[in-house]
Enzyme design. Sequence first.
Site, short mmCIF file in Angstrom:
data_model
loop_
_atom_site.label_atom_id
_atom_site.label_comp_id
_atom_site.label_asym_id
_atom_site.label_seq_id
_atom_site.Cartn_x
_atom_site.Cartn_y
_atom_site.Cartn_z
N CYS A 1 15.65 27.56 -24.79
CA CYS A 1 16.89 27.18 -24.12
C CYS A 1 17.56 28.45 -23.60
O CYS A 1 17.69 29.45 -24.32
CB CYS A 1 17.82 26.45 -25.08
N CYS B 1 21.03 28.86 -25.84
CA CYS B 1 21.08 29.07 -27.30
C CYS B 1 19.75 29.51 -27.90
O CYS B 1 19.65 29.64 -29.12
CB CYS B 1 21.55 27.79 -28.00
N TRP C 1 14.24 20.82 -22.14
CA TRP C 1 14.16 20.02 -20.91
C TRP C 1 14.34 20.94 -19.71
O TRP C 1 15.19 21.83 -19.71
CB TRP C 1 15.25 18.95 -20.90
N CYS D 1 18.29 22.91 -23.85
CA CYS D 1 17.99 22.01 -24.97
C CYS D 1 18.61 20.63 -24.76
O CYS D 1 19.58 20.47 -24.02
CB CYS D 1 18.48 22.62 -26.29
N ARG E 1 22.23 16.49 -29.03
CA ARG E 1 22.33 16.55 -30.48
C ARG E 1 22.31 15.13 -31.02
O ARG E 1 22.98 14.25 -30.51
CB ARG E 1 23.63 17.25 -30.90
N TYR E 2 21.52 14.89 -32.06
CA TYR E 2 21.43 13.56 -32.66
C TYR E 2 22.60 13.35 -33.61
O TYR E 2 23.32 14.29 -33.97
CB TYR E 2 20.10 13.38 -33.41
N HIS F 1 22.92 21.24 -24.22
CA HIS F 1 23.08 22.14 -23.08
C HIS F 1 22.50 21.57 -21.80
O HIS F 1 23.03 21.84 -20.70
CB HIS F 1 22.46 23.50 -23.41
N CYS G 1 18.54 -6.56 -38.65
CA CYS G 1 19.28 -6.11 -39.83
C CYS G 1 20.77 -6.38 -39.69
O CYS G 1 21.47 -6.57 -40.68
CB CYS G 1 19.03 -4.63 -40.09
N HIS H 1 20.25 1.16 -37.73
CA HIS H 1 19.95 0.23 -38.81
C HIS H 1 21.24 -0.11 -39.56
O HIS H 1 22.14 0.72 -39.67
CB HIS H 1 18.93 0.86 -39.76
#
EC number: 3.4.19.12
Length: 826
Positions: free
Chosen positions: A197, A200, A207, A217, A220-221, A230, A333, A786
């Site tokens: 990246c 960072c 990507w 990059c 963030r999950y 970024h 669920c 979930h």
Amino acid sequence: MADVGEVLMSVLSTIRVPKPGDRVHKDECALSFSSPESDGGLYVCMNSFLGFGSQYVDRHHARSGQRAYLHITRVRKAKKEEDVNSGSGHPPKKKPTRLAIGIEGGFDVEQELYEEDVKVVILPDRQEVTSEGLATMPDVVRERVSLSMTGIMAADSVSHTLQVQQWDGEVRQESRYATDLKQLDNGVKIPPSGWRCEVCDLEENIWMNLTDGKLLCGRRYFDGSGGNNHALLHFQETGYPIAVKLGTITPDGADVYSYDEDDMVLDPKLPEHLAHFGINMMTMEKTERTMTELEIAVNQRVGEWEVIQESGTTLRPLFGPGLTGMKNLGNSCYLNSVMQVLFTVPDFQSKYVSNIDKIIDEAPSDPTQDFKTQVAKLGYGLLSGEYCKPATDPGDENGASEPRGDQVGIAPRMFKALIGRGHPEFSTNRQQDAHEFLLHYINMVERNCRSGPNPSEAFRFLVEERIVCEQSQKAKYTQRVDYIVQLPVPMDQATNTEELQEAERRREEGDSSAPTVRAQIPFTSCMAALSEPEILADFWSSAVQAKTTATKTTRFASFPDHLVIQIKKFTIGLDWVPKKLDVSIDVPDTLDLSALHAIGQQPGEELLPEVAPPSLVTPDMEVKAPVLDDSTLSQLCEMGFPLEACRKAVYYTGNTGTDAAMNWIMGHMDDPDFSAPLVLPGCSSGTTPTESLSEEHLATIVSMGFSRDQATKALRATSNVLERAVDWIFSHLDDLESMDVSEGGRSAAESEGREPPPGPRVRDGPGKYELFAFISHMGTSTMCGHYVCHIKKDQQWVIFNDQKVCASEKPPKDLGYLYFYRRVAD
């Protein structure tokens, strides 16, 4: 066998051969969760093709008069050691390669190997006819029965059809930017490896923007992993829309994402776009998991989200009445969690489970399509304890191994199909919002409980809104019905602000070791945000006949027996991208809302006059319809608001513009007559009272049990649109029950011989509650992830995670999404 042959000859005319379109229920009983694998097997009626367990087949025979049934029994085959290996027997089970169900490369529908026994049984004596015995029958009998047997066994069962309903989360559309994508001639050439990246220095999840070749990059999950956003930030700064994930490029394609379209897309010119930056697509090899593979990994290891599912500790499996697990039917669920909680509420237990025998006795000829029957079936399945047997290892022929944490449980296929029928979301296999499903289910209960006990009343309460005009100090009071308290999350009230800022600073600097810090929000701050007065700017005051400022205060006009609180974790960011707030809230075990009870009009307090603004009509008064600003009206309609609400907004704000009308709409969205036709001063009906109504629409609504007057009122209120009228009529049941009904129609109140209630039926009592259940969500949005639920049973918290039911060691009460409280005595 001669006697049986004669009997078959006598019932031959009732034996049918399944045709295309016939619903064949050969895997599940219509009235219970019995199946061919259950004790006694399953009996399939050879006329209606409904399936019944051994305990219900005699009842069906007595009610329907049908005598010929196909008796199916199955015994699971034990898996042999060599079957697991690829050298012999069945090949090893393939890992899924696409995020899909029921299609090549997707998740396999569970397929067990069984030894199956099939024979015809004649009731009431249950005389059996095997395939060998059938060979000795007369030709006409043998041919009809054989065709029926073959057709039933060859047909896809309804449950199988629902289970393999093709769902493909990987279907991608061609990006609208791909064909004419602008690429900068900036001399950038990308090496075949060693990507980082540019902001960072992150080396994973990289990507490349296909416009300028920037390497950045990914997102963030929710758990803090992934990238540092970024690539997304670069799009927001430049508007360059498409990026490709490096490491996923092969001669067959790659992961391409369109930030503007907010989805994975196809780029038909990908080889050309990659070549612009020196990448030869035909020589590239995959070195990173694709986005599909990452999502599949989440779906396969759904039990690894640690905190909510308490995976850090060894949980003790529980079995018994009220402790039955539910199979996940593919992102079901949300349904499992909601229904587990609802059937701990006494109102739902007494309505559906205590009366199950009566409900089954009164069930229609096809109980699979009856709401009350299927809800009762589900409730009994959850509470009876009959289906909470431990799930043994399929390879353990003698059941000698230790039971696993999950159960055999029940699969609510019929219930899910029925309650989701016709709904654009709940009829699919996609993940859904548990909050929205709860409201949908309550709406279904309301529709099906127009007479008799209504269990949804346990959640129903009245909200009082008090609006005070700041200039005249006169007030207006309105009440509305609600079922769920939506609690705001004031992020500015976090008690660990310094830790959050420090963690964010380190992530922005590219520190991959920066910890994930969750915002700590006091529950008292959430309640304060709910109860604090709201400032209404540009409020049109009937007292001063002008726009002014007002304050709106919301309070409880009644306290329900059971209180549901939704934490508003899901929001829209400044970039219009949906996101989930990662927060921890110290939700209390007990709650006292007495201070939030409405007190109504105070002594000496003056009310705002119920006077409309001056009529905007022509001087000669011949034109009855109001003269409205077409431009403002069209803008509001384009925003998705109902036409009649938009007309009233423009009218009551005196044609003063879109902003004023929009403020009026936001302040009146909860009014009971929000979508009702505009009524002019001095008129007793809407502006289109003589509009002709569709007789077909009227007949459809009357056939649902409503009177013609009620149907007429619903169609008038919704511009003669049938679908809207049906929704309107079910949301105004209490108003309709007090109508003067003509033409032979009777309201539900009159049919029961009681006085119509003056308003919505609500219960009231002390505002003191104790927590008895909560539903938690894991994932970045309501459309993925979930759900699990925790329920307090006999002073012990129990976690229900689909088929796994265990004693909870550390119930994560601070991370819940929906909280359920019940009233406690003073």
